[in-house]
Write an enzyme that holds these catalytic residues in place. Structure first.
Site, PDB file in Angstrom:
ATOM      1  N   GLY A  57      22.417 -12.668  -3.928  1.00  0.00           N
ATOM      2  CA  GLY A  57      23.546 -13.563  -3.705  1.00  0.00           C
ATOM      3  C   GLY A  57      24.107 -14.194  -4.961  1.00  0.00           C
ATOM      4  N   ASN A  92      21.716  -6.898   5.884  1.00  0.00           N
ATOM      5  CA  ASN A  92      21.022  -8.130   6.278  1.00  0.00           C
ATOM      6  C   ASN A  92      22.086  -9.217   6.405  1.00  0.00           C
ATOM      7  OD1 ASN A  92      19.378 -10.340   6.630  1.00  0.00           O
ATOM      8  ND2 ASN A  92      18.864 -10.525   4.457  1.00  0.00           N
ATOM      9  N   TRP A  93      22.382  -9.574   7.635  1.00  0.00           N
ATOM     10  CA  TRP A  93      23.454 -10.552   7.864  1.00  0.00           C
ATOM     11  C   TRP A  93      22.998 -11.999   7.683  1.00  0.00           C
ATOM     12  CZ3 TRP A  93      26.417  -8.517  12.831  1.00  0.00           C
ATOM     13  CH2 TRP A  93      27.163  -7.385  12.465  1.00  0.00           C
ATOM     14  N   LYS A  94      21.719 -12.200   7.470  1.00  0.00           N
ATOM     15  CA  LYS A  94      21.183 -13.562   7.341  1.00  0.00           C
ATOM     16  C   LYS A  94      21.659 -14.404   8.529  1.00  0.00           C
ATOM     17  CE  LYS A  94      21.601 -12.772   2.428  1.00  0.00           C
ATOM     18  NZ  LYS A  94      21.043 -13.202   1.185  1.00  0.00           N
ATOM     19  N   GLU A 118      14.224 -15.108   0.879  1.00  0.00           N
ATOM     20  CA  GLU A 118      14.596 -16.405   1.476  1.00  0.00           C
ATOM     21  C   GLU A 118      13.474 -16.925   2.366  1.00  0.00           C
ATOM     22  OE1 GLU A 118      18.454 -15.170   2.907  1.00  0.00           O
ATOM     23  OE2 GLU A 118      19.099 -15.037   0.817  1.00  0.00           O
ATOM     24  N   SER A 134      22.811  -8.353  -4.803  1.00  0.00           N
ATOM     25  CA  SER A 134      24.193  -8.281  -5.307  1.00  0.00           C
ATOM     26  C   SER A 134      24.781  -6.866  -5.283  1.00  0.00           C
ATOM     27  CB  SER A 134      24.280  -8.889  -6.705  1.00  0.00           C
ATOM     28  OG  SER A 134      23.958 -10.272  -6.656  1.00  0.00           O
ATOM     29  N   GLU A 143      13.667  -6.414  -4.325  1.00  0.00           N
ATOM     30  CA  GLU A 143      14.746  -7.392  -4.378  1.00  0.00           C
ATOM     31  C   GLU A 143      14.382  -8.494  -5.373  1.00  0.00           C
ATOM     32  OE1 GLU A 143      17.480  -7.369  -0.852  1.00  0.00           O
ATOM     33  OE2 GLU A 143      15.853  -8.672  -0.252  1.00  0.00           O
ATOM     34  N   GLY A 175      23.247  -7.747   1.454  1.00  0.00           N
ATOM     35  CA  GLY A 175      23.441  -9.024   2.146  1.00  0.00           C
ATOM     36  C   GLY A 175      24.926  -9.310   2.305  1.00  0.00           C
ATOM     37  N   GLY A 176      25.467 -10.128   1.401  1.00  0.00           N
ATOM     38  CA  GLY A 176      26.855 -10.601   1.500  1.00  0.00           C
ATOM     39  C   GLY A 176      27.879  -9.508   1.792  1.00  0.00           C
ATOM     40  N   HIS A 199      11.300 -11.258   3.148  1.00  0.00           N
ATOM     41  CA  HIS A 199      12.546 -11.448   2.393  1.00  0.00           C
ATOM     42  C   HIS A 199      12.388 -12.676   1.509  1.00  0.00           C
ATOM     43  CE1 HIS A 199      16.732 -12.488   1.548  1.00  0.00           C
ATOM     44  NE2 HIS A 199      16.982 -11.206   1.719  1.00  0.00           N
TER      45      HIS A 199
HETATM   46  C1  PEP Z   1      19.720  -9.846   0.752  1.00  0.00           C
HETATM   47  O1  PEP Z   1      20.087 -10.583   1.639  1.00  0.00           O
HETATM   48  O2  PEP Z   1      18.604  -9.316   0.801  1.00  0.00           O
HETATM   49  C2  PEP Z   1      20.615  -9.573  -0.380  1.00  0.00           C
HETATM   50  C3  PEP Z   1      20.266  -8.640  -1.231  1.00  0.00           C
HETATM   51  O3  PEP Z   1      21.752 -10.314  -0.459  1.00  0.00           O
HETATM   52  P1  PEP Z   1      23.009 -10.005  -1.425  1.00  0.00           P
HETATM   53  O4  PEP Z   1      23.388  -8.568  -1.222  1.00  0.00           O
HETATM   54  O5  PEP Z   1      24.080 -10.941  -0.921  1.00  0.00           O
HETATM   55  O6  PEP Z   1      22.600 -10.274  -2.813  1.00  0.00           O
END
Ligand code: PEP
Length: 273
Positions: A194, A29-31, A118, A234, A188, A255-256, A116
């Site tokens: 994050g 997930n590149w956001k 966010e 994470s 999640e 994500g990151g 999600h």
């Molecule tokens: C996400 O964007 O759903 C996520 C899990 O981000 P991260 O891996 O950065 O915690």
């Protein structure tokens, strides 16, 4: 009460095209990162890093504006699927700034990330809106990846199970018929996204088991055993392998760490057979 999904004919569901849980699924997930030119650049580095065989299923969710470039650049990689990070629940109309599920399909998306944290917490998306988005995705032919999870306060209060169950219950009507052969779930915990903080392994297993049991009870054992439950929050190249060993963890939502081709390819390596 067992829900009507199986329609008293569970054998039919075995023939339906679903993602087999024994194949791990790794989602990026590149956001709001990587526009079209960065997407091209990423793929130029990332694709050559993939081994020729035994890959997990890889799903990439770039920003909507990068989907077309990504679709064109992926070429022969049949292990890679594309998804949109969010859709609106109507298919067309005066909804400035939104993207419809059919538009996403037209630029190569097969999946839609729905609910999600966010979206839920920064944009105030309710369980009802999540349900509408799941419904529209399925109607348009997108497979929903539905995210559920508790906030820190909810966990501390002991409300994790209630929150996850409410989030799941809100979409039950949408996945309870024959159309939904390819839904995926992602657990999640909001507080792990994050932040570099992870739940304890047994907390992850507990949440995944709750989702698995909910599915078994509501939609039947055969169908539910083909639905992957991903963990997200994470994840990185150092913890991916251990997370994938946990029971009922059928893949990861990253994500990151998915923004860097090398880190993401190492996570994929952890999930390779
Ligand atoms: C996400 O964007 O759903 C996520 C899990 O981000 P991260 O891996 O950065 O915690």
């Amino acid at each position: 009460m067992k829900h009507c999904l199986m329609n008293n004919d569970e054998n039919k569901t075995e023939d339906r095209k679903t993602i087999k849980v024994k194949t791990k699924t790794i989602v990026a997930n590149w956001k709001m990162h990587h526009g079209p030119s960065e997407t091209r650049e990423f793929l130029g580095k990332f694709l050559p890093l993939l081994s020729e065989r035994d890959l997990p299923r890889i799903l990439l969710f770039p920003p909507a504006i990068s989907l077309e470039v990504m679709s064109a650049s992926i070429g022969k990689h049949t292990d890679i699927g594309l998804g949109i990070q969010n859709i609106y629940w109507e298919l067309e109309g005066a909804f400035t700034g939104e993207h419809s599920a059919t538009m996403a399909v037209s630029v190569g998306a097969e999946f839609a990330l729905i609910g999600h944290s966010e979206r839920r917490h920064l944009f105030g998306e309710s369980n009802h809106q999540v349900k509408n988005k799941v419904s529209t995705s399925i109607t348009a032919g997108l497979k929903p990846v539905v995210c559920v999870g508790e906030t820190k306060i909810e966990r501390v209060r002991g409300d994790t199970e209630t929150i996850i169950t409410q989030q799941l219950d809100s979409i039950l009507s949408e996945i309870s018929d024959q159309k939904s052969g390819s839904i995926l779930f992602a657990y999640e915990p909001v507080w792990a996204i994050g932040t570099g903080m992870l739940p304890e392994p047994d907390e992850i297993e507990e949440a995944h088991s709750l989702i698995r049991m909910w599915m078994k009870e509501k939609i039947g054992e055969v169908f539910s055993s083909s639905i992957p439950i991903l963990y997200g929050g994470s994840v990185n190249e150092n913890n991916a392998k251990d997370l994938l060993k946990l029971s009922n963890v059928d893949g990861l939502l990253v994500g990151g760490a998915s923004l860097d081709p090398m880190s993401f390819s190492k996570i994929i390596e952890s999930a390779s057979l």
